[in-house]
Design an enzyme around this catalytic site. Structure first.
Site, PDB file in Angstrom:
ATOM      1  N   GLY A   1     -12.988  49.651  14.686  1.00  0.00           N
ATOM      2  CA  GLY A   1     -14.031  50.462  15.300  1.00  0.00           C
ATOM      3  C   GLY A   1     -13.267  51.760  15.925  1.00  0.00           C
ATOM      4  O   GLY A   1     -13.653  53.025  15.754  1.00  0.00           O
ATOM      5  N   GLY A   2     -12.188  51.528  16.814  1.00  0.00           N
ATOM      6  CA  GLY A   2     -11.425  52.704  17.563  1.00  0.00           C
ATOM      7  C   GLY A   2     -10.887  53.542  16.493  1.00  0.00           C
ATOM      8  O   GLY A   2     -11.002  54.840  16.867  1.00  0.00           O
TER       9      GLY A   2
ATOM     10  N   CYS B   1      -8.804  42.125  26.362  1.00  0.00           N
ATOM     11  CA  CYS B   1      -7.725  42.734  25.399  1.00  0.00           C
ATOM     12  C   CYS B   1      -6.537  42.310  25.988  1.00  0.00           C
ATOM     13  O   CYS B   1      -5.499  42.588  25.386  1.00  0.00           O
ATOM     14  CB  CYS B   1      -8.135  44.396  25.726  1.00  0.00           C
ATOM     15  SG  CYS B   1      -8.369  44.899  27.330  1.00  0.00           S
TER      16      CYS B   1
ATOM     17  N   GLU C   1      -4.776  40.683  16.370  1.00  0.00           N
ATOM     18  CA  GLU C   1      -5.503  40.124  17.401  1.00  0.00           C
ATOM     19  C   GLU C   1      -6.631  39.073  16.816  1.00  0.00           C
ATOM     20  O   GLU C   1      -7.025  39.409  15.803  1.00  0.00           O
ATOM     21  CB  GLU C   1      -6.154  41.222  18.377  1.00  0.00           C
ATOM     22  CG  GLU C   1      -6.965  40.930  19.399  1.00  0.00           C
ATOM     23  CD  GLU C   1      -7.269  41.956  20.332  1.00  0.00           C
ATOM     24  OE1 GLU C   1      -7.316  43.143  19.596  1.00  0.00           O
ATOM     25  OE2 GLU C   1      -8.041  41.836  21.476  1.00  0.00           O
TER      26      GLU C   1
ATOM     27  N   GLY D   1     -12.310  48.918  22.556  1.00  0.00           N
ATOM     28  CA  GLY D   1     -12.866  47.823  21.530  1.00  0.00           C
ATOM     29  C   GLY D   1     -11.954  47.683  20.454  1.00  0.00           C
ATOM     30  O   GLY D   1     -10.598  47.656  20.885  1.00  0.00           O
ATOM     31  N   SER D   2     -12.487  47.355  19.376  1.00  0.00           N
ATOM     32  CA  SER D   2     -11.642  46.869  18.389  1.00  0.00           C
ATOM     33  C   SER D   2     -10.848  47.882  17.656  1.00  0.00           C
ATOM     34  O   SER D   2     -10.933  48.961  17.858  1.00  0.00           O
ATOM     35  CB  SER D   2     -12.403  46.251  17.094  1.00  0.00           C
ATOM     36  OG  SER D   2     -13.045  47.159  16.455  1.00  0.00           O
TER      37      SER D   2
ATOM     38  N   LYS E   1     -22.091  56.192  25.142  1.00  0.00           N
ATOM     39  CA  LYS E   1     -22.446  55.631  24.197  1.00  0.00           C
ATOM     40  C   LYS E   1     -22.606  53.938  24.748  1.00  0.00           C
ATOM     41  O   LYS E   1     -21.682  53.269  24.894  1.00  0.00           O
ATOM     42  CB  LYS E   1     -21.473  55.685  23.001  1.00  0.00           C
ATOM     43  CG  LYS E   1     -21.893  54.756  21.908  1.00  0.00           C
ATOM     44  CD  LYS E   1     -22.954  54.361  21.314  1.00  0.00           C
ATOM     45  CE  LYS E   1     -22.996  53.511  20.243  1.00  0.00           C
ATOM     46  NZ  LYS E   1     -22.752  52.111  20.607  1.00  0.00           N
TER      47      LYS E   1
ATOM     48  N   GLU F   1      -8.591  52.591  23.717  1.00  0.00           N
ATOM     49  CA  GLU F   1      -7.923  51.256  23.779  1.00  0.00           C
ATOM     50  C   GLU F   1      -8.502  50.399  22.809  1.00  0.00           C
ATOM     51  O   GLU F   1      -9.509  49.881  22.940  1.00  0.00           O
ATOM     52  CB  GLU F   1      -8.302  50.904  25.197  1.00  0.00           C
ATOM     53  CG  GLU F   1      -7.285  49.910  26.071  1.00  0.00           C
ATOM     54  CD  GLU F   1      -8.064  48.697  25.983  1.00  0.00           C
ATOM     55  OE1 GLU F   1      -7.616  47.853  25.016  1.00  0.00           O
ATOM     56  OE2 GLU F   1      -8.558  48.415  27.092  1.00  0.00           O
TER      57      GLU F   1
END
Lengths: 485, 485
Positions: free
Chosen positions: A210-211, A267, A354, A206-207, A151, A230
């Site tokens: 979103g994750g 990250c 974060e 990613g975030s 993706k 992650e």
């Protein structure tokens, strides 16, 4: 830059192609797959002249960084190729029949790891090569023997398309089956693919928001699948009193360099630095020459940075420490904030979440015992760092607590820069990842896409090569509990 | 038999105790934990005279089976103790700093597996020893260095309490920390524990419905945790034409023995047997002397069996093949049903879902190509079996397809009886399990409760023993990518 989303017909064709390719790709010997991975690496090197300018244009990252990232990417592909040629990753085990096995007669059982099936890899925005189309998750899944659908990250669609073409062509020329690799464009299309029963595992960088949303989808499918996300981390760094006294300049410089590297879009960026009140490091940071503003990956990242920094700065306990410009400027300026450790402990998640971009929170402590309290308050982290002296009394307890909460613990080094090695661990308890028992960087990353199968009572000619009695592939194996080759 | 549920105060105390014990238990050397596991095994042996009659009374399983199961249980504890003494399970890796590492200078990185933290183990009803209080999940988690809370199965509460006492006492006498082990009674109490942030992983053996409900809870926590559920399987067996012609009597006898063993209450019971139409095996099964009714574990299991068997028998495509009594009797009678393969393929999940108890569906085929079609239609399975001859043309493709769908593939053996070995694999794609990359039986089961931590740049005196340069524990390690000891 908009890019055409994958149409429903195209998506069905990609999914059908990946499912059809799975048995063939799985059946290739590791040596065949190693050649294909090497061919992909060679193709990326060959097309560097076309890929790097596209990456520069779409990511706004500097040339040197992108060239280094491409090197990392091709190295990673070649390292997985070497892993395939060695074969230890298969964890092949042979237990011969044993009538005297203490719990009762044991049949002949042989076990090897096999690919999970088609993998959907959600590419990251901040590493347009190393965590994107031909990045670590793609390399690990292809090496494992799984077809891969990527993706595409919307931040670098043209680079993704160009990289995808190079990868697909290299795989085809290396004899890989049609359908073994493809790109999916579009958010909804990615979710549709994640819900498709032909997809057997997914990976994501990613975030947290979103994750977690994608993890929830993966888990709520009729057939749930492993989801290797992650997500986020503040990568706390703990500076002891003795280190502060001994090496303030080096520490302040190292920290500024690390949290502003790549405009803070790692990250592993050290987002929290704990130092003594009125310490030498703190004084240096207050007057630090922060680097000038650097462009972020996209306007969306810059907006997210300004918003999250605003939240942090607006917290009653937080004060500005240093900044050279506005986080709302274009490009946004780096910023350092500060707060006392007791306030941070009272503030909890709000202050210890974060902030993706060139900012960090400097937490001041009065007693080193507060470092221990801060360590105890942490959620799961990708990394945690101790900057100390060899005989600091607080260090052993601190390191122990941090190892309970982080995937990687560092000593007098900075967490940005994640080497691809045999021992690397890029992971950690949630929310650092959704899969704390795994890593997304390093050779161990391949195991995410493998599952064990045992063969019981088979004649030699029906066993997979890896398990035949004569060990024709010369694999390192565990035979009756003992390593053998 | 009712049993007092764990009170809210008791539950909080158990959870706090497990969390408090975690660092201490994790810090014990593997040799210490090995001694404690051995002490638990010794205690179970010592209390066999008290435990076996309780097991008999509460489970209705015969003495011989229970004695064998207890032997399996103590063997398993001792095998994990041996695994700890060997140390390979730690997967210790040392990468020395390397300025010439091709992707750029490599720091010193060392990686070892560490325990996840407190584990909640939902005990199974059908193995009152081997998958219950002191069973495989408990042994694996304790070995890994995790405190364990066992959610007691309501089918054997007194045996669970008595076993729990013996385990707790043995652990205490072996010097294990307080709180390292405890029992939770009650369904709601188990769910409360599963939702508690102090619990870091959970394991389960039982039904698809129950396991999925708990998996969903584990995944939807604010901090999702690994949930190792071993759920349902029909363990299909495929008999080729040639095998049918050559060995009908042996196959029919073996099959009847396997699907009625322990009143069919094994997760590996062969619930589907595919044979040629009008075959010799089918004829023998039609007139087979099925064993007499045997008591099931509890009235609840007997009711579930009768209900599910009724659903199967009521399906338009299904006909009775053999029975000697009623499934509604107490105890319920074994039963064989039959259906044509095309109807089964059309019926899908309805006909290919588990019936827990002494029943099986005999699927008849006209052409061996239909075996391949049936294999393709399968969901994830714990086991799949081929009964064939060495030169059967259909076998290679069949074995390949079954290995894609099952955790263990068998050749001319029956799937009941799961030996505890180094190569054993008891798992499989969903719905066989919720964690296809893992096993719940065999030495590899320990990895479910471990996660990797990397140490970067540490001086030797601050490293864990497993990673020190001199390798004081003499562990097998991967040093700069090469096995070393």
């Amino acid at each position: 830059m908009t890019h055409p989303t994958t149409t429903p017909d195209e998506l069905q064709s990609l999914l059908a192609g990946a499912a059809a390719a799975a048995p063939d790709w799985a059946a290739r010997g590791p040596a065949d797959r190693a050649s294909a991975l090497t061919a992909v690496a060679d193709a990326l090197d060959e097309h560097a002249g076309a890929l790097l300018p596209l990456a520069r244009e779409e990511s706004h990252l500097p040339d040197g960084r992108l060239a280094g990232e491409l090197k990392r990417t091709t190295f990673q592909l070649r390292l997985f190729a070497a892993l395939l040629r060695d074969g230890a990753y298969l964890d092949a085990r042979v237990d011969h029949a044993d009538p005297d096995w203490p719990m009762g007669a044991r049949p002949d059982i042989r076990r090897v790891l096999v690919p999970l099936g088609p993998v959907l890899n959600f590419a990251a925005g901040n590493f347009p090569f190393a965590f994107s189309v031909a990045g670590g998750d793609t390399a690990a899944a292809l090496a494992a023997g799984c077809p891969v659908l990527v993706k595409v990250h919307p931040g670098h669609p043209r680079l993704s398309a160009r990289t995808g073409e190079a990868v697909a062509l290299a795989l085809r020329d290396a004899g890989a089956p049609d359908g073994v690799f493809g790109l999916v464009n579009g958010v909804d299309e990615g979710v549709t693919a994640l819900r498709d029963p032909r997809v057997k595992a997914a990976s994501f960088t990613g975030s947290v928001a979103g994750g977690r949303a994608l993890f929830d989808i993966a888990c709520s499918r009729p057939e749930p699948i492993p989801f290797y996300g992650e997500l986020g981390s503040v990568n706390p760094t703990f500076v002891t009193r003795a280190a502060d006294a001994a090496r303030a300049e080096e520490i302040a410089e190292g920290f500024v360099g690390s949290f502003t590297l790549g405009a803070g879009q790692f990250c592993t960026k050290p987002g929290v630095l704990a130092v003594p009140e009125d310490s030498a490091v703190l004084r240096r940071l207050r007057s630090a020459a922060l680097p000038g503003p650097a462009p972020m990956l996209s306007a969306r990242f810059a907006e997210g940075y300004a918003r999250r920094l605003g939240e942090l700065a607006g917290h009653a306990a937080v004060r500005p420490l240093a900044a050279h410009g506005s986080a709302h400027a274009d490009p946004p300026a780096p910023a350092l904030l500060t707060a006392g450790v007791e306030d941070v402990l009272a503030g909890g998640e709000e202050l210890l979440a974060e902030c993706f971009g060139p900012a960090a929170l400097v937490v001041t402590y009065a007693e080193e015992s507060q470092l221990v309290a801060l360590a105890r308050a942490l959620d799961g982290q990708l990394t945690a760092t101790v900057v100390g002296e060899d005989d600091d009394a607080v260090v052993p307890e601190l390191v122990r607590l941090l190892a309970e909460r982080a995937g990687r613990v560092l000593w007098n080094q900075w967490p940005t820069g994640v080497s691809v090695t045999y021992a690397q661990q890029h992971g950690g308890p949630y929310p650092a990842t959704t899969a704390p028992t795994t890593t997304s960087v390093g050779t161990a990353a391949i195991t995410r896409f493998l599952r064990p199968v045992a063969y019981q009572g088979f004649p030699d000619h029906l066993l997979p090569e890896a398990l035949k009695e004569g060990n024709p592939q010369g694999l390192p194996r565990l035979v009756d509990g003992t390593p053998a080759r």
